[in-house]
Design a protein around this motif. Structure first.
Motif, PDB file in Angstrom:
ATOM      1  N   GLU A  59       0.834  -1.202   0.000  1.00  0.00           N
ATOM      2  CA  GLU A  59       0.000   0.000   0.000  1.00  0.00           C
ATOM      3  C   GLU A  59       0.868   1.252   0.000  1.00  0.00           C
ATOM      4  N   THR A  60       1.889   1.267   0.847  1.00  0.00           N
ATOM      5  CA  THR A  60       2.786   2.411   0.924  1.00  0.00           C
ATOM      6  C   THR A  60       3.533   2.631  -0.389  1.00  0.00           C
ATOM      7  N   LEU A  61       3.897   1.551  -1.057  1.00  0.00           N
ATOM      8  CA  LEU A  61       4.600   1.634  -2.340  1.00  0.00           C
ATOM      9  C   LEU A  61       3.659   1.984  -3.491  1.00  0.00           C
ATOM     10  N   GLY A  62       2.358   1.973  -3.230  1.00  0.00           N
ATOM     11  CA  GLY A  62       1.390   2.289  -4.270  1.00  0.00           C
ATOM     12  C   GLY A  62       1.222   1.177  -5.294  1.00  0.00           C
ATOM     13  N   ILE A  63       1.495  -0.064  -4.876  1.00  0.00           N
ATOM     14  CA  ILE A  63       1.390  -1.207  -5.784  1.00  0.00           C
ATOM     15  C   ILE A  63       0.049  -1.899  -5.569  1.00  0.00           C
ATOM     16  N   VAL A  64      -0.710  -2.001  -6.633  1.00  0.00           N
ATOM     17  CA  VAL A  64      -1.958  -2.756  -6.629  1.00  0.00           C
ATOM     18  C   VAL A  64      -1.685  -4.008  -7.450  1.00  0.00           C
TER      19      VAL A  64
ATOM     20  N   ASP B 172      15.079  -5.818  -5.710  1.00  0.00           N
ATOM     21  CA  ASP B 172      14.732  -4.603  -4.961  1.00  0.00           C
ATOM     22  C   ASP B 172      13.259  -4.625  -4.545  1.00  0.00           C
ATOM     23  N   LEU B 173      12.390  -5.073  -5.451  1.00  0.00           N
ATOM     24  CA  LEU B 173      10.962  -5.160  -5.129  1.00  0.00           C
ATOM     25  C   LEU B 173      10.733  -6.102  -3.951  1.00  0.00           C
ATOM     26  N   MET B 174      11.358  -7.270  -3.955  1.00  0.00           N
ATOM     27  CA  MET B 174      11.154  -8.236  -2.872  1.00  0.00           C
ATOM     28  C   MET B 174      11.613  -7.655  -1.537  1.00  0.00           C
ATOM     29  N   MET B 175      12.718  -6.932  -1.538  1.00  0.00           N
ATOM     30  CA  MET B 175      13.198  -6.319  -0.298  1.00  0.00           C
ATOM     31  C   MET B 175      12.308  -5.153   0.117  1.00  0.00           C
ATOM     32  N   ASP B 176      11.784  -4.403  -0.852  1.00  0.00           N
ATOM     33  CA  ASP B 176      10.857  -3.312  -0.532  1.00  0.00           C
ATOM     34  C   ASP B 176       9.578  -3.849   0.107  1.00  0.00           C
ATOM     35  N   VAL B 177       9.081  -4.971  -0.395  1.00  0.00           N
ATOM     36  CA  VAL B 177       7.819  -5.527   0.085  1.00  0.00           C
ATOM     37  C   VAL B 177       7.989  -6.335   1.362  1.00  0.00           C
ATOM     38  N   PHE B 178       9.043  -7.139   1.452  1.00  0.00           N
ATOM     39  CA  PHE B 178       9.199  -8.068   2.584  1.00  0.00           C
ATOM     40  C   PHE B 178      10.262  -7.645   3.596  1.00  0.00           C
ATOM     41  N   GLY B 179      10.941  -6.544   3.375  1.00  0.00           N
ATOM     42  CA  GLY B 179      11.968  -6.098   4.307  1.00  0.00           C
ATOM     43  C   GLY B 179      13.084  -7.129   4.411  1.00  0.00           C
ATOM     44  N   GLU B 180      13.548  -7.399   5.622  1.00  0.00           N
ATOM     45  CA  GLU B 180      14.641  -8.361   5.839  1.00  0.00           C
ATOM     46  C   GLU B 180      14.287  -9.758   5.337  1.00  0.00           C
ATOM     47  N   LYS B 181      13.002 -10.101   5.359  1.00  0.00           N
ATOM     48  CA  LYS B 181      12.564 -11.411   4.861  1.00  0.00           C
ATOM     49  C   LYS B 181      12.690 -11.496   3.340  1.00  0.00           C
ATOM     50  N   GLY B 182      12.923 -10.360   2.706  1.00  0.00           N
ATOM     51  CA  GLY B 182      13.058 -10.320   1.258  1.00  0.00           C
ATOM     52  C   GLY B 182      14.462 -10.549   0.746  1.00  0.00           C
TER      53      GLY B 182
END
Length: 153
Positions: free
Chosen positions: A11-16, A114-124
């Protein structure tokens, strides 16, 4: 800013997320085995076709890898009901449709990483590999194969 879930990060990244795309042949979008979810190869939405280093720049390839990553997230959402059930991104593998002289495959795959880290943080944070391909299905610029550790349903 602290995020508490993959859903809030989206939501914060504006990804639908789009509806998960259907497999291109006779296979499953994903298969879950012993807490791991294996997602079949996904390409970018929108129909780009062509080779990196010939038809597209590295920057365009980065964008395509991010779009392919969004397709992967859509499959996860469809399979799990929530991205919050992802415990960890385990591995990302990219197949870059590239001119034989192209050498920046790793920079292209950063779009998905980068997307995976943006979405999942450290789990990415994940293991990964990237390969140049002489051709891929539908002449897509990139296909991404991925593995996730997930909560058991």
């Amino acid at each position: 800013m602290t995020f508490h879930s993959a859903s809030s990060r989206l939501e914060t990244l504006g990804i639908v997320l789009p509806t998960a795309s259907e497999p291109a042949a006779r296979y499953a979008n994903c298969v879950q085995v012993n807490g791991l979810l294996f997602v079949s190869g996904k390409g970018p939405s929108g129909g780009p076709k062509g080779k990196l280093g010939k038809d597209y720049s590295t920057e365009e390839g980065y964008h395509f890898a991010r779009l392919a990553g969004i397709e992967v997230l859509a499959v996860l959402q469809s399979a799990l009901g929530s991205l919050d059930k992802v415990k960890r991104v385990v591995k990302i593998q990219g197949f870059v449709n590239a001119d034989p002289s192209y050498e920046e495959h790793h920079k292209v795959l950063n779009g998905c990483s980068d997307l995976m880290m943006d979405v999942f943080g450290e789990k990415g944070v994940h293991a990964r590999s990237v390969l140049g391909a002489a051709s891929v299905r539908d002449n897509l610029p990139i296909i991404i194969d991925s593995i996730f550790e997930v909560e058991d349903n």
